[in-house]
Design a protein around this motif. Sequence first.
Motif, PDB file in Angstrom:
ATOM      1  N   SER A  43       1.327  -1.002   0.215  1.00  0.00           N
ATOM      2  CA  SER A  43       0.294   0.019  -0.285  1.00  0.00           C
ATOM      3  C   SER A  43       0.952   1.542   0.132  1.00  0.00           C
ATOM      4  O   SER A  43       0.147   1.977  -0.734  1.00  0.00           O
ATOM      5  CB  SER A  43      -0.779   0.338   1.268  1.00  0.00           C
ATOM      6  OG  SER A  43      -0.347   0.335   2.662  1.00  0.00           O
ATOM      7  N   ILE A  44       2.395   1.326   0.483  1.00  0.00           N
ATOM      8  CA  ILE A  44       2.734   2.361   0.277  1.00  0.00           C
ATOM      9  C   ILE A  44       3.942   2.521  -0.505  1.00  0.00           C
ATOM     10  O   ILE A  44       4.918   3.108  -0.382  1.00  0.00           O
ATOM     11  CB  ILE A  44       3.627   2.338   1.762  1.00  0.00           C
ATOM     12  CG1 ILE A  44       4.606   1.127   1.845  1.00  0.00           C
ATOM     13  CG2 ILE A  44       2.608   2.638   2.907  1.00  0.00           C
ATOM     14  CD1 ILE A  44       5.839   1.406   3.310  1.00  0.00           C
ATOM     15  N   PHE A  45       3.426   1.101  -1.676  1.00  0.00           N
ATOM     16  CA  PHE A  45       4.433   1.284  -2.526  1.00  0.00           C
ATOM     17  C   PHE A  45       4.748   2.483  -3.870  1.00  0.00           C
ATOM     18  O   PHE A  45       3.423   2.362  -4.550  1.00  0.00           O
ATOM     19  CB  PHE A  45       4.430   0.161  -3.039  1.00  0.00           C
ATOM     20  CG  PHE A  45       5.434  -0.590  -4.508  1.00  0.00           C
ATOM     21  CD1 PHE A  45       6.951  -0.792  -3.923  1.00  0.00           C
ATOM     22  CD2 PHE A  45       5.267  -0.571  -5.862  1.00  0.00           C
ATOM     23  CE1 PHE A  45       8.342  -1.141  -5.003  1.00  0.00           C
ATOM     24  CE2 PHE A  45       5.842  -1.433  -6.976  1.00  0.00           C
ATOM     25  CZ  PHE A  45       7.612  -0.881  -6.180  1.00  0.00           C
ATOM     26  N   ASP A  46       5.860   2.843  -4.056  1.00  0.00           N
ATOM     27  CA  ASP A  46       5.608   3.969  -4.968  1.00  0.00           C
ATOM     28  C   ASP A  46       6.910   3.436  -5.945  1.00  0.00           C
ATOM     29  O   ASP A  46       7.631   3.046  -5.484  1.00  0.00           O
ATOM     30  CB  ASP A  46       5.483   5.232  -4.810  1.00  0.00           C
ATOM     31  CG  ASP A  46       5.989   6.043  -6.170  1.00  0.00           C
ATOM     32  OD1 ASP A  46       7.149   6.596  -7.094  1.00  0.00           O
ATOM     33  OD2 ASP A  46       4.666   6.498  -6.856  1.00  0.00           O
ATOM     34  N   MET A  47       7.176   2.938  -7.262  1.00  0.00           N
ATOM     35  CA  MET A  47       7.270   2.623  -8.108  1.00  0.00           C
ATOM     36  C   MET A  47       9.131   3.712  -8.309  1.00  0.00           C
ATOM     37  O   MET A  47      10.169   2.737  -8.111  1.00  0.00           O
ATOM     38  CB  MET A  47       7.393   2.221  -9.741  1.00  0.00           C
ATOM     39  CG  MET A  47       8.500   0.952 -10.685  1.00  0.00           C
ATOM     40  SD  MET A  47       7.926   1.298 -11.938  1.00  0.00           S
ATOM     41  CE  MET A  47       7.051   0.148 -12.148  1.00  0.00           C
ATOM     42  N   SER A  48       8.874   5.131  -8.855  1.00  0.00           N
ATOM     43  CA  SER A  48       9.508   5.672  -7.957  1.00  0.00           C
ATOM     44  C   SER A  48      10.339   5.952  -7.061  1.00  0.00           C
ATOM     45  O   SER A  48      11.957   6.352  -7.030  1.00  0.00           O
ATOM     46  CB  SER A  48       8.819   7.460  -9.102  1.00  0.00           C
ATOM     47  OG  SER A  48       8.313   6.669 -10.508  1.00  0.00           O
ATOM     48  N   ASP A  49       9.688   5.896  -6.226  1.00  0.00           N
ATOM     49  CA  ASP A  49       9.715   6.227  -4.873  1.00  0.00           C
ATOM     50  C   ASP A  49      11.396   4.890  -4.233  1.00  0.00           C
ATOM     51  O   ASP A  49      12.064   6.196  -3.652  1.00  0.00           O
ATOM     52  CB  ASP A  49       9.215   7.239  -3.762  1.00  0.00           C
ATOM     53  CG  ASP A  49      10.061   7.342  -2.785  1.00  0.00           C
ATOM     54  OD1 ASP A  49      10.240   7.971  -2.851  1.00  0.00           O
ATOM     55  OD2 ASP A  49       9.250   6.655  -1.523  1.00  0.00           O
ATOM     56  N   MET A  50      10.335   3.806  -4.565  1.00  0.00           N
ATOM     57  CA  MET A  50      11.521   2.922  -4.357  1.00  0.00           C
ATOM     58  C   MET A  50      12.495   2.669  -4.380  1.00  0.00           C
ATOM     59  O   MET A  50      13.378   2.269  -3.745  1.00  0.00           O
ATOM     60  CB  MET A  50      10.513   1.744  -4.676  1.00  0.00           C
ATOM     61  CG  MET A  50      11.113   0.515  -3.863  1.00  0.00           C
ATOM     62  SD  MET A  50      11.049   0.552  -1.549  1.00  0.00           S
ATOM     63  CE  MET A  50       9.471   0.699  -2.089  1.00  0.00           C
ATOM     64  N   TYR A  51      12.855   3.220  -5.875  1.00  0.00           N
ATOM     65  CA  TYR A  51      14.197   2.666  -6.217  1.00  0.00           C
ATOM     66  C   TYR A  51      15.108   4.597  -5.423  1.00  0.00           C
ATOM     67  O   TYR A  51      15.992   3.713  -5.574  1.00  0.00           O
ATOM     68  CB  TYR A  51      14.370   3.278  -7.977  1.00  0.00           C
ATOM     69  CG  TYR A  51      15.654   3.525  -8.879  1.00  0.00           C
ATOM     70  CD1 TYR A  51      16.685   2.783  -8.496  1.00  0.00           C
ATOM     71  CD2 TYR A  51      16.567   5.158  -8.967  1.00  0.00           C
ATOM     72  CE1 TYR A  51      17.793   2.785  -8.993  1.00  0.00           C
ATOM     73  CE2 TYR A  51      17.763   4.835  -9.163  1.00  0.00           C
ATOM     74  CZ  TYR A  51      17.763   4.422  -9.494  1.00  0.00           C
ATOM     75  OH  TYR A  51      19.641   4.189 -10.041  1.00  0.00           O
TER      76      TYR A  51
END
Length: 341
Positions: free
Chosen positions: A205-213
């Motif tokens: 639910s907190i995952f964001d592809m760009s932010d995770m990188y």
Amino acid sequence: MVSSKDLAPNTAPFFPNQFIKNQFRTKPHPTPEDTNLSGQVMIVTGSNTGLGLECSKQLLGHKLSHLIMAVRSVDKGEAAAAPLRKQFPSAKISVWPLDMTSYESLQQFVARVEMDLPRLDVAVLNAGIGFQPFTIVKATNREQTVQVNYLSTMLLAILLLPALAKKSPPGKPGRLTISTAMLSATAKFPNKNKVPLLPSFNDESIFDMSDMYATSKLLGQLFLWKLTDAVSADNVVINMVEPGFIKGTDLHRERPGMVQFMLGMMKAAAARTVQLGATAYVDAAVVKGKESHGCILGNWEIEPYVPFEYSAEGKKVMEQLWTETLAEFSFAKAEQIIKSL
């Protein structure tokens, strides 16, 4: 020379201020032509493509004697190595398997280093992934981007320290250069205050592809701040390198089509070539000296960490991350390795 840790944080917005400076207002520092790596042995991870492959080529161009290309697919590694062997026939070029989603693979790789290499001068940890969909690595039960870019990279760094310390020539410390990204300055890191921290990355639910990188690279910087306080530069010089915004890599291959199109336009207008980006790797790994220990090297110069790492909140997260990560690595006796150095 002042360390990254002693510099004032750069509080200017990353976009557009820092981005414009990095891509348009920076003068590249070419590797000195008389750089001679004869007799030296170096490892480059993720070296069958992109920056890793170009870094390998440039090191060989400076008469590197033995290159170990550490890659997930040996077949792809051998295909990349074949033209290098023709271009540099006097060099020994080995292709070794290394799966960054497997702790067992990391340990097997380092065991081979200990057994097969009488000498080791430099390791460049370039392997990583970017902008991947949410995935849990079954073998470790960790989110994939955090696993590859942070956990496996930090464990490999620690496991290589003894070999770099004892297999480098007397009076010349081994060198460990790790790829980072100043996009870490943009990390939202929404779960930063979760305790425990590492399991919280499994929350989709907190995952964001760009932010995770960006966050995965920030995690590496937080951990390396502590690691480089614990390891002497007389044993191993450890630094991080930020090559800039690069075209010609597979970093954005999982992005949606429209995003890829927009990135393609940006790359055409502003991105550095792989050849130019790889000179930053070579500069960090073989040109810079002990003054770069514990530093981030961006634009071929020592630069500050991102502002979060200097803050009271950042220091608290750093301690929590350090404790949890060493506990994660207890099976590999990582803490004992660090204390031995």
